[in-house]
Write a protein that holds these residues in place. Structure first.
Motif, PDB file in Angstrom:
ATOM      1  N   ASP A  80       0.829  -1.193   0.000  1.00  0.00           N
ATOM      2  CA  ASP A  80       0.000   0.000   0.000  1.00  0.00           C
ATOM      3  C   ASP A  80       0.873   1.256   0.000  1.00  0.00           C
ATOM      4  O   ASP A  80       1.766   1.396   0.839  1.00  0.00           O
ATOM      5  N   ARG A  81       0.590   2.146  -0.919  1.00  0.00           N
ATOM      6  CA  ARG A  81       1.323   3.402  -1.048  1.00  0.00           C
ATOM      7  C   ARG A  81       1.288   4.215   0.247  1.00  0.00           C
ATOM      8  O   ARG A  81       2.274   4.830   0.626  1.00  0.00           O
ATOM      9  N   SER A  82       0.163   4.213   0.939  1.00  0.00           N
ATOM     10  CA  SER A  82       0.032   5.045   2.143  1.00  0.00           C
ATOM     11  C   SER A  82       0.947   4.573   3.276  1.00  0.00           C
ATOM     12  O   SER A  82       1.317   5.356   4.142  1.00  0.00           O
ATOM     13  N   ILE A  83       1.319   3.303   3.263  1.00  0.00           N
ATOM     14  CA  ILE A  83       2.241   2.793   4.291  1.00  0.00           C
ATOM     15  C   ILE A  83       3.690   3.074   3.896  1.00  0.00           C
ATOM     16  O   ILE A  83       4.474   3.585   4.682  1.00  0.00           O
ATOM     17  N   ILE A  84       4.051   2.760   2.651  1.00  0.00           N
ATOM     18  CA  ILE A  84       5.449   2.905   2.222  1.00  0.00           C
ATOM     19  C   ILE A  84       5.875   4.362   2.197  1.00  0.00           C
ATOM     20  O   ILE A  84       7.027   4.688   2.439  1.00  0.00           O
ATOM     21  N   LYS A  85       4.945   5.286   1.946  1.00  0.00           N
ATOM     22  CA  LYS A  85       5.333   6.696   1.862  1.00  0.00           C
ATOM     23  C   LYS A  85       5.827   7.238   3.201  1.00  0.00           C
ATOM     24  O   LYS A  85       6.506   8.257   3.248  1.00  0.00           O
ATOM     25  N   ASN A  86       5.552   6.536   4.297  1.00  0.00           N
ATOM     26  CA  ASN A  86       6.061   6.949   5.608  1.00  0.00           C
ATOM     27  C   ASN A  86       7.584   6.858   5.696  1.00  0.00           C
ATOM     28  O   ASN A  86       8.193   7.425   6.589  1.00  0.00           O
ATOM     29  N   PHE A  87       8.191   6.113   4.764  1.00  0.00           N
ATOM     30  CA  PHE A  87       9.651   5.956   4.774  1.00  0.00           C
ATOM     31  C   PHE A  87      10.362   6.963   3.867  1.00  0.00           C
ATOM     32  O   PHE A  87      11.595   6.962   3.795  1.00  0.00           O
ATOM     33  N   THR A  88       9.618   7.816   3.176  1.00  0.00           N
ATOM     34  CA  THR A  88      10.231   8.816   2.301  1.00  0.00           C
ATOM     35  C   THR A  88      11.259   9.629   3.085  1.00  0.00           C
ATOM     36  O   THR A  88      11.000  10.052   4.214  1.00  0.00           O
ATOM     37  N   ASN A  89      12.420   9.804   2.501  1.00  0.00           N
ATOM     38  CA  ASN A  89      13.564  10.539   3.070  1.00  0.00           C
ATOM     39  C   ASN A  89      14.306   9.785   4.178  1.00  0.00           C
ATOM     40  O   ASN A  89      15.209  10.341   4.799  1.00  0.00           O
ATOM     41  N   ALA A  90      13.963   8.524   4.424  1.00  0.00           N
ATOM     42  CA  ALA A  90      14.722   7.736   5.403  1.00  0.00           C
ATOM     43  C   ALA A  90      16.078   7.378   4.801  1.00  0.00           C
ATOM     44  O   ALA A  90      16.235   7.275   3.576  1.00  0.00           O
ATOM     45  N   ASN A  91      17.073   7.206   5.649  1.00  0.00           N
ATOM     46  CA  ASN A  91      18.365   6.691   5.204  1.00  0.00           C
ATOM     47  C   ASN A  91      18.274   5.177   5.081  1.00  0.00           C
ATOM     48  O   ASN A  91      17.573   4.529   5.852  1.00  0.00           O
ATOM     49  N   ILE A  92      19.004   4.626   4.112  1.00  0.00           N
ATOM     50  CA  ILE A  92      19.137   3.178   3.977  1.00  0.00           C
ATOM     51  C   ILE A  92      20.475   2.822   4.614  1.00  0.00           C
ATOM     52  O   ILE A  92      21.519   3.307   4.183  1.00  0.00           O
ATOM     53  N   ILE A  93      20.420   1.986   5.628  1.00  0.00           N
ATOM     54  CA  ILE A  93      21.599   1.704   6.441  1.00  0.00           C
ATOM     55  C   ILE A  93      21.817   0.199   6.518  1.00  0.00           C
ATOM     56  O   ILE A  93      20.863  -0.578   6.546  1.00  0.00           O
ATOM     57  N   ILE A  94      23.085  -0.180   6.547  1.00  0.00           N
ATOM     58  CA  ILE A  94      23.456  -1.590   6.728  1.00  0.00           C
ATOM     59  C   ILE A  94      24.439  -1.686   7.894  1.00  0.00           C
ATOM     60  O   ILE A  94      24.972  -0.672   8.362  1.00  0.00           O
ATOM     61  N   SER A  95      24.688  -2.899   8.331  1.00  0.00           N
ATOM     62  CA  SER A  95      25.772  -3.148   9.286  1.00  0.00           C
ATOM     63  C   SER A  95      27.076  -3.208   8.505  1.00  0.00           C
ATOM     64  O   SER A  95      27.126  -3.827   7.435  1.00  0.00           O
ATOM     65  N   GLN A  96      28.124  -2.576   9.013  1.00  0.00           N
ATOM     66  CA  GLN A  96      29.398  -2.569   8.291  1.00  0.00           C
ATOM     67  C   GLN A  96      29.920  -3.967   8.030  1.00  0.00           C
ATOM     68  O   GLN A  96      30.600  -4.195   7.038  1.00  0.00           O
ATOM     69  N   ASN A  97      29.593  -4.927   8.902  1.00  0.00           N
ATOM     70  CA  ASN A  97      30.097  -6.290   8.688  1.00  0.00           C
ATOM     71  C   ASN A  97      29.442  -6.960   7.480  1.00  0.00           C
ATOM     72  O   ASN A  97      29.825  -8.047   7.095  1.00  0.00           O
ATOM     73  N   THR A  98      28.443  -6.310   6.863  1.00  0.00           N
ATOM     74  CA  THR A  98      27.831  -6.809   5.633  1.00  0.00           C
ATOM     75  C   THR A  98      28.758  -6.617   4.443  1.00  0.00           C
ATOM     76  O   THR A  98      28.681  -7.341   3.460  1.00  0.00           O
ATOM     77  N   LEU A  99      29.644  -5.626   4.529  1.00  0.00           N
ATOM     78  CA  LEU A  99      30.561  -5.334   3.426  1.00  0.00           C
ATOM     79  C   LEU A  99      31.591  -6.454   3.286  1.00  0.00           C
ATOM     80  O   LEU A  99      32.053  -7.016   4.288  1.00  0.00           O
ATOM     81  N   PRO A 100      31.996  -6.762   2.070  1.00  0.00           N
ATOM     82  CA  PRO A 100      33.033  -7.779   1.892  1.00  0.00           C
ATOM     83  C   PRO A 100      34.367  -7.316   2.470  1.00  0.00           C
ATOM     84  O   PRO A 100      34.658  -6.114   2.467  1.00  0.00           O
ATOM     85  N   LEU A 101      35.134  -8.260   2.964  1.00  0.00           N
ATOM     86  CA  LEU A 101      36.466  -7.925   3.461  1.00  0.00           C
ATOM     87  C   LEU A 101      37.350  -7.523   2.289  1.00  0.00           C
ATOM     88  O   LEU A 101      37.272  -8.112   1.211  1.00  0.00           O
ATOM     89  N   LEU A 102      38.177  -6.536   2.522  1.00  0.00           N
ATOM     90  CA  LEU A 102      39.056  -6.045   1.467  1.00  0.00           C
ATOM     91  C   LEU A 102      40.455  -6.615   1.623  1.00  0.00           C
ATOM     92  O   LEU A 102      40.861  -7.024   2.717  1.00  0.00           O
ATOM     93  N   LYS A 103      41.188  -6.606   0.534  1.00  0.00           N
ATOM     94  CA  LYS A 103      42.584  -7.012   0.579  1.00  0.00           C
ATOM     95  C   LYS A 103      43.385  -5.976   1.356  1.00  0.00           C
ATOM     96  O   LYS A 103      42.952  -4.835   1.519  1.00  0.00           O
ATOM     97  N   LYS A 104      44.557  -6.381   1.784  1.00  0.00           N
ATOM     98  CA  LYS A 104      45.438  -5.482   2.526  1.00  0.00           C
ATOM     99  C   LYS A 104      45.685  -4.206   1.715  1.00  0.00           C
ATOM    100  O   LYS A 104      45.832  -4.244   0.498  1.00  0.00           O
ATOM    101  N   ASN A 105      45.735  -3.072   2.403  1.00  0.00           N
ATOM    102  CA  ASN A 105      45.951  -1.745   1.822  1.00  0.00           C
ATOM    103  C   ASN A 105      44.788  -1.260   0.953  1.00  0.00           C
ATOM    104  O   ASN A 105      44.952  -0.327   0.174  1.00  0.00           O
ATOM    105  N   ASN A 106      43.640  -1.891   1.068  1.00  0.00           N
ATOM    106  CA  ASN A 106      42.425  -1.384   0.446  1.00  0.00           C
ATOM    107  C   ASN A 106      41.493  -0.931   1.560  1.00  0.00           C
ATOM    108  O   ASN A 106      41.574  -1.426   2.689  1.00  0.00           O
ATOM    109  N   TYR A 107      40.575  -0.021   1.255  1.00  0.00           N
ATOM    110  CA  TYR A 107      39.704   0.540   2.278  1.00  0.00           C
ATOM    111  C   TYR A 107      38.470   1.109   1.602  1.00  0.00           C
ATOM    112  O   TYR A 107      38.446   1.369   0.402  1.00  0.00           O
ATOM    113  N   TYR A 108      37.450   1.277   2.402  1.00  0.00           N
ATOM    114  CA  TYR A 108      36.228   1.926   1.947  1.00  0.00           C
ATOM    115  C   TYR A 108      36.332   3.419   2.238  1.00  0.00           C
ATOM    116  O   TYR A 108      37.069   3.836   3.136  1.00  0.00           O
TER     117      TYR A 108
END
Length: 175
Positions: free
Chosen positions: A77-105
Protein backbone atom coordinates in the motif's frame (compact mmCIF):
# COMPACT_ATOMS: atom_id res chain seq x y z
CA UNK A 1 7.77 -6.34 8.80
CA UNK A 2 8.50 -3.77 11.48
CA UNK A 3 11.17 -4.73 13.94
CA UNK A 4 12.37 -1.76 15.97
CA UNK A 5 14.44 -3.93 18.33
CA UNK A 6 16.94 -4.89 15.65
CA UNK A 7 19.33 -2.27 14.45
CA UNK A 8 22.58 -2.48 12.52
CA UNK A 9 25.96 -3.08 14.12
CA UNK A 10 28.29 -0.22 13.16
CA UNK A 11 25.66 1.53 11.00
CA UNK A 12 26.71 2.64 7.53
CA UNK A 13 24.51 4.76 5.25
CA UNK A 14 24.44 3.35 1.71
CA UNK A 15 21.43 5.09 0.24
CA UNK A 16 18.33 7.19 0.67
CA UNK A 17 14.64 6.46 0.28
CA UNK A 18 12.73 8.62 -2.18
CA UNK A 19 9.01 8.96 -2.77
CA UNK A 20 6.42 6.24 -3.16
CA UNK A 21 6.03 4.80 -6.66
CA UNK A 22 2.62 3.65 -7.84
CA UNK A 23 -0.20 2.39 -5.65
CA UNK A 24 1.12 -1.08 -4.77
CA UNK A 25 3.71 -0.08 -2.16
CA UNK A 26 6.83 0.35 -4.30
CA UNK A 27 9.27 3.11 -3.40
CA UNK A 28 12.13 4.93 -5.13
CA UNK A 29 15.62 4.53 -3.69
CA UNK A 30 18.91 6.30 -4.35
CA UNK A 31 22.10 4.25 -4.07
CA UNK A 32 25.29 5.79 -2.69
CA UNK A 33 27.40 2.76 -3.63
CA UNK A 34 30.09 3.07 -6.30
CA UNK A 35 28.31 0.66 -8.61
CA UNK A 36 24.66 1.57 -8.08
CA UNK A 37 23.28 -2.00 -8.31
CA UNK A 38 25.71 -3.09 -5.59
CA UNK A 39 23.28 -1.72 -2.98
CA UNK A 40 21.27 -4.93 -3.40
CA UNK A 41 24.29 -7.03 -2.37
CA UNK A 42 24.31 -5.50 1.11
CA UNK A 43 21.29 -6.91 2.88
CA UNK A 44 19.47 -6.65 5.22
CA UNK A 45 18.65 -2.97 5.06
CA UNK A 46 17.48 -0.81 7.87
CA UNK A 47 15.50 2.36 7.32
CA UNK A 48 16.18 5.10 9.84
CA UNK A 49 13.61 7.85 10.10
CA UNK A 50 12.73 10.02 13.09
CA UNK A 51 15.20 8.03 15.23
CA UNK A 52 13.26 4.82 14.57
CA UNK A 53 14.90 1.74 13.05
CA UNK A 54 12.94 -0.56 10.74
CA UNK A 55 14.51 -3.72 9.34
CA UNK A 56 13.54 -4.13 5.68
CA UNK A 57 13.37 -7.15 3.40
CA UNK A 58 13.43 -6.30 -0.30
CA UNK A 59 11.07 -8.49 -2.37
CA UNK A 60 11.89 -7.14 -5.78
CA UNK A 61 13.66 -4.24 -7.45
CA UNK A 62 13.81 -2.64 -10.87
CA UNK A 63 16.01 -0.03 -12.50
CA UNK A 64 13.99 3.16 -12.87
CA UNK A 65 15.53 6.14 -14.69
CA UNK A 66 18.86 6.77 -12.90
CA UNK A 67 17.77 5.06 -9.67
CA UNK A 68 15.69 2.08 -8.55
CA UNK A 69 12.24 1.21 -7.32
CA UNK A 70 11.83 -1.52 -4.73
CA UNK A 71 9.04 -3.63 -3.34
CA UNK A 72 9.33 -4.22 0.40
CA UNK A 73 8.13 -7.46 2.02
CA UNK A 74 4.57 -7.22 3.42
CA UNK A 75 3.93 -3.67 2.18
CA UNK A 76 1.40 -3.47 -0.62
CA UNK A 77 0.00 0.00 0.00
CA UNK A 78 1.32 3.40 -1.05
CA UNK A 79 0.03 5.04 2.14
CA UNK A 80 2.24 2.79 4.29
CA UNK A 81 5.45 2.90 2.22
CA UNK A 82 5.33 6.70 1.86
CA UNK A 83 6.06 6.95 5.61
CA UNK A 84 9.65 5.96 4.77
CA UNK A 85 10.23 8.82 2.30
CA UNK A 86 13.56 10.54 3.07
CA UNK A 87 14.72 7.74 5.40
CA UNK A 88 18.36 6.69 5.20
CA UNK A 89 19.14 3.18 3.98
CA UNK A 90 21.60 1.70 6.44
CA UNK A 91 23.46 -1.59 6.73
CA UNK A 92 25.77 -3.15 9.29
CA UNK A 93 29.40 -2.57 8.29
CA UNK A 94 30.10 -6.29 8.69
CA UNK A 95 27.83 -6.81 5.63
CA UNK A 96 30.56 -5.33 3.43
CA UNK A 97 33.03 -7.78 1.89
CA UNK A 98 36.47 -7.93 3.46
CA UNK A 99 39.06 -6.05 1.47
CA UNK A 100 42.58 -7.01 0.58
CA UNK A 101 45.44 -5.48 2.53
CA UNK A 102 45.95 -1.75 1.82
CA UNK A 103 42.43 -1.38 0.45
CA UNK A 104 39.70 0.54 2.28
CA UNK A 105 36.23 1.93 1.95
CA UNK A 106 35.56 5.66 1.72
CA UNK A 107 33.93 5.65 5.16
CA UNK A 108 37.24 4.31 6.58
CA UNK A 109 38.87 7.58 5.50
CA UNK A 110 36.34 9.82 7.23
CA UNK A 111 37.86 11.42 10.38
CA UNK A 112 41.40 10.47 9.39
CA UNK A 113 43.92 13.12 10.43
CA UNK A 114 45.86 14.52 7.48
CA UNK A 115 49.48 15.70 7.69
CA UNK A 116 51.77 16.76 4.89
CA UNK A 117 55.17 15.14 4.34
CA UNK A 118 56.74 17.86 6.57
CA UNK A 119 54.44 16.71 9.39
CA UNK A 120 52.39 19.89 9.33
CA UNK A 121 48.78 19.35 10.38
CA UNK A 122 46.35 19.95 7.51
CA UNK A 123 43.07 18.80 9.06
CA UNK A 124 40.62 15.91 9.24
CA UNK A 125 38.84 14.23 6.37
CA UNK A 126 35.14 15.05 6.64
CA UNK A 127 34.02 13.77 3.24
CA UNK A 128 35.09 12.60 -0.21
CA UNK A 129 33.78 13.40 -3.64
CA UNK A 130 34.13 11.61 -6.93
CA UNK A 131 35.16 13.58 -9.99
CA UNK A 132 35.67 12.47 -13.55
CA UNK A 133 39.45 12.17 -13.14
CA UNK A 134 39.93 11.14 -9.51
CA UNK A 135 38.41 11.16 -6.05
CA UNK A 136 38.97 14.18 -3.81
CA UNK A 137 39.45 14.31 -0.03
CA UNK A 138 37.54 17.11 1.67
CA UNK A 139 39.65 18.12 4.66
CA UNK A 140 38.63 20.59 7.34
CA UNK A 141 41.06 22.31 9.73
CA UNK A 142 39.19 23.57 12.77
CA UNK A 143 42.29 25.54 13.86
CA UNK A 144 42.63 27.45 10.61
CA UNK A 145 41.56 31.09 10.57
CA UNK A 146 40.10 30.57 7.10
CA UNK A 147 37.50 28.03 8.35
CA UNK A 148 37.05 26.45 4.94
CA UNK A 149 37.45 23.01 3.42
CA UNK A 150 40.66 22.00 1.70
CA UNK A 151 40.24 19.83 -1.39
CA UNK A 152 43.06 17.34 -1.91
CA UNK A 153 43.07 15.14 -5.04
CA UNK A 154 43.17 11.46 -4.12
CA UNK A 155 46.06 10.44 -6.34
CA UNK A 156 47.98 7.65 -4.67
CA UNK A 157 51.79 7.74 -4.71
CA UNK A 158 51.78 11.28 -6.12
CA UNK A 159 49.74 13.25 -3.58
CA UNK A 160 48.55 10.56 -1.16
CA UNK A 161 51.79 9.14 0.22
CA UNK A 162 50.57 6.94 3.07
CA UNK A 163 47.27 5.83 4.58
CA UNK A 164 47.16 4.14 7.96
CA UNK A 165 43.54 3.17 8.65
CA UNK A 166 44.33 1.64 12.06
CA UNK A 167 45.76 4.95 13.32
CA UNK A 168 43.36 7.09 11.21
CA UNK A 169 46.30 8.90 9.61
CA UNK A 170 46.96 10.11 6.05
CA UNK A 171 50.24 11.63 4.81
CA UNK A 172 50.06 13.82 1.69
CA UNK A 173 52.30 15.94 -0.49
CA UNK A 174 50.47 19.21 0.08
CA UNK A 175 51.13 22.66 1.49
Amino acid sequence: MKNTINKPIKPLVIGKVGKAYGILGWITIFSFTEKKEQIFSYLPWFFLKDNQWTKITVNNWKKYKNNFIVSVNNIFDRSIIKNFTNANIIISQNTLPLLKKNNYYWNDLINCTVFNTNYNYIGKVNNLIRTKNNDVLIVYNQFSQLKKNILIPFIENQIIKNINIDNKLIIVTWN
